[in-house]
Design a protein around this motif. Structure first.
Motif, mmCIF file in Angstrom:
data_model
loop_
_atom_site.group_PDB
_atom_site.id
_atom_site.type_symbol
_atom_site.label_atom_id
_atom_site.label_comp_id
_atom_site.label_asym_id
_atom_site.label_seq_id
_atom_site.Cartn_x
_atom_site.Cartn_y
_atom_site.Cartn_z
ATOM 1 N N LEU A 67 0.832 -1.211 0.000
ATOM 2 C CA LEU A 67 0.000 0.000 0.000
ATOM 3 C C LEU A 67 0.862 1.253 0.000
ATOM 4 N N PHE A 68 1.952 1.229 0.767
ATOM 5 C CA PHE A 68 2.883 2.358 0.826
ATOM 6 C C PHE A 68 3.417 2.673 -0.572
ATOM 7 N N ALA A 69 3.856 1.645 -1.285
ATOM 8 C CA ALA A 69 4.399 1.844 -2.627
ATOM 9 C C ALA A 69 3.331 2.359 -3.590
ATOM 10 N N ALA A 70 2.120 1.834 -3.480
ATOM 11 C CA ALA A 70 1.039 2.288 -4.363
ATOM 12 C C ALA A 70 0.676 3.745 -4.084
ATOM 13 N N VAL A 71 0.554 4.094 -2.815
ATOM 14 C CA VAL A 71 0.210 5.475 -2.464
ATOM 15 C C VAL A 71 1.342 6.415 -2.846
ATOM 16 N N ARG A 72 2.579 5.982 -2.654
ATOM 17 C CA ARG A 72 3.720 6.832 -3.022
ATOM 18 C C ARG A 72 3.780 7.052 -4.530
ATOM 19 N N ALA A 73 3.434 6.033 -5.310
ATOM 20 C CA ALA A 73 3.429 6.179 -6.760
ATOM 21 C C ALA A 73 2.370 7.183 -7.213
ATOM 22 N N VAL A 74 1.244 7.194 -6.531
ATOM 23 C CA VAL A 74 0.159 8.109 -6.890
ATOM 24 C C VAL A 74 0.397 9.503 -6.307
ATOM 25 N N ALA A 75 0.754 9.572 -5.027
ATOM 26 C CA ALA A 75 0.858 10.865 -4.332
ATOM 27 C C ALA A 75 2.213 11.538 -4.517
ATOM 28 N N GLY A 76 3.235 10.778 -4.859
ATOM 29 C CA GLY A 76 4.574 11.346 -5.012
ATOM 30 C C GLY A 76 5.404 11.158 -3.760
ATOM 31 N N SER A 77 6.714 11.280 -3.922
ATOM 32 C CA SER A 77 7.631 11.009 -2.816
ATOM 33 C C SER A 77 7.661 12.124 -1.784
ATOM 34 N N GLU A 78 7.176 13.303 -2.125
ATOM 35 C CA GLU A 78 7.187 14.419 -1.178
ATOM 36 C C GLU A 78 5.972 14.422 -0.263
ATOM 37 N N SER A 79 5.001 13.573 -0.553
ATOM 38 C CA SER A 79 3.763 13.542 0.217
ATOM 39 C C SER A 79 3.947 12.779 1.525
ATOM 40 N N ILE A 80 3.173 13.162 2.523
ATOM 41 C CA ILE A 80 3.204 12.459 3.808
ATOM 42 C C ILE A 80 2.229 11.279 3.809
ATOM 43 N N LEU A 81 1.392 11.167 2.803
ATOM 44 C CA LEU A 81 0.398 10.094 2.745
ATOM 45 C C LEU A 81 0.991 8.691 2.843
ATOM 46 N N PRO A 82 2.100 8.378 2.154
ATOM 47 C CA PRO A 82 2.655 7.026 2.302
ATOM 48 C C PRO A 82 3.024 6.695 3.751
ATOM 49 N N THR A 83 3.545 7.662 4.467
ATOM 50 C CA THR A 83 3.897 7.440 5.871
ATOM 51 C C THR A 83 2.650 7.214 6.706
ATOM 52 N N LEU A 84 1.594 7.929 6.402
ATOM 53 C CA LEU A 84 0.345 7.764 7.143
ATOM 54 C C LEU A 84 -0.281 6.395 6.903
ATOM 55 N N VAL A 85 0.070 5.755 5.787
ATOM 56 C CA VAL A 85 -0.428 4.410 5.510
ATOM 57 C C VAL A 85 0.282 3.382 6.386
ATOM 58 N N ILE A 86 1.588 3.507 6.517
ATOM 59 C CA ILE A 86 2.370 2.464 7.197
ATOM 60 C C ILE A 86 2.489 2.690 8.704
ATOM 61 N N LEU A 87 2.357 3.913 9.156
ATOM 62 C CA LEU A 87 2.541 4.231 10.577
ATOM 63 C C LEU A 87 1.586 3.474 11.504
ATOM 64 N N PRO A 88 0.291 3.392 11.214
ATOM 65 C CA PRO A 88 -0.594 2.632 12.120
ATOM 66 C C PRO A 88 -0.247 1.143 12.186
ATOM 67 N N VAL A 89 0.159 0.563 11.063
ATOM 68 C CA VAL A 89 0.513 -0.865 11.046
ATOM 69 C C VAL A 89 1.774 -1.101 11.864
ATOM 70 N N ALA A 90 2.770 -0.258 11.688
ATOM 71 C CA ALA A 90 4.019 -0.398 12.441
ATOM 72 C C ALA A 90 3.785 -0.177 13.931
ATOM 73 N N THR A 91 2.932 0.763 14.273
ATOM 74 C CA THR A 91 2.615 1.019 15.686
ATOM 75 C C THR A 91 1.888 -0.174 16.297
ATOM 76 N N TYR A 92 0.929 -0.721 15.569
ATOM 77 C CA TYR A 92 0.196 -1.891 16.038
ATOM 78 C C TYR A 92 1.158 -3.049 16.289
ATOM 79 N N TRP A 93 2.068 -3.276 15.330
ATOM 80 C CA TRP A 93 3.014 -4.378 15.469
ATOM 81 C C TRP A 93 3.930 -4.173 16.661
ATOM 82 N N ALA A 94 4.420 -2.973 16.848
ATOM 83 C CA ALA A 94 5.315 -2.697 17.979
ATOM 84 C C ALA A 94 4.608 -2.942 19.308
#
Length: 107
Positions: free
Chosen positions: A34-61
């Motif tokens: 999902l991170f790669a897909a959102v980054r491809a659409v939103a661009g590398s300067e967008s914070i959206l890719p980080t917002l996709v992966i942050l909840p999953v990483a937090t849950y796992w931690a």
């Protein structure tokens, strides 16, 4: 049932292997796709890719921290809690450095 399966690792009610492999690795692979897909659409300067992966990483931690001692190998509990703490400190350090402009994020 699904709610209980989702919350059990957060309460420390799951075996460690379950929190690590099922809830962690599988969920992170999906999040990275999902991170790669959102980054491809939103661009590398967008914070959206980080917002996709942050909840999953937090849950796992949190799940790994809570279930760390639910293994027959007790030393894994301390080791994995140290790894989670080091990861949190790394994210905190690099996040603050990047936001303050003292560290440039390579794109």
């Amino acid at each position: 049932m699904a709610s209980n399966a989702f919350l059990a690792p957060l309460r420390g009610e799951s075996p460690l292997w379950d929190a690590w492999w099922l809830y962690g690795l599988a969920a992170n692979v999906i999040a990275l796709i999902l991170f790669a897909a959102v980054r491809a659409v939103a661009g590398s300067e967008s914070i959206l890719p980080t917002l996709v992966i942050l909840p999953v990483a937090t849950y796992w931690a949190i799940a790994v921290w809570q279930c760390a001692y639910n293994s027959e190998y007790r030393f894994l509990g301390l080791y994995l809690r140290l790894c989670v703490a080091a990861g949190f400190l790394g994210v905190l350090f690099f996040g603050v450095a990047a936001l303050s402009g003292r560290w440039a994020v390579a794109t």
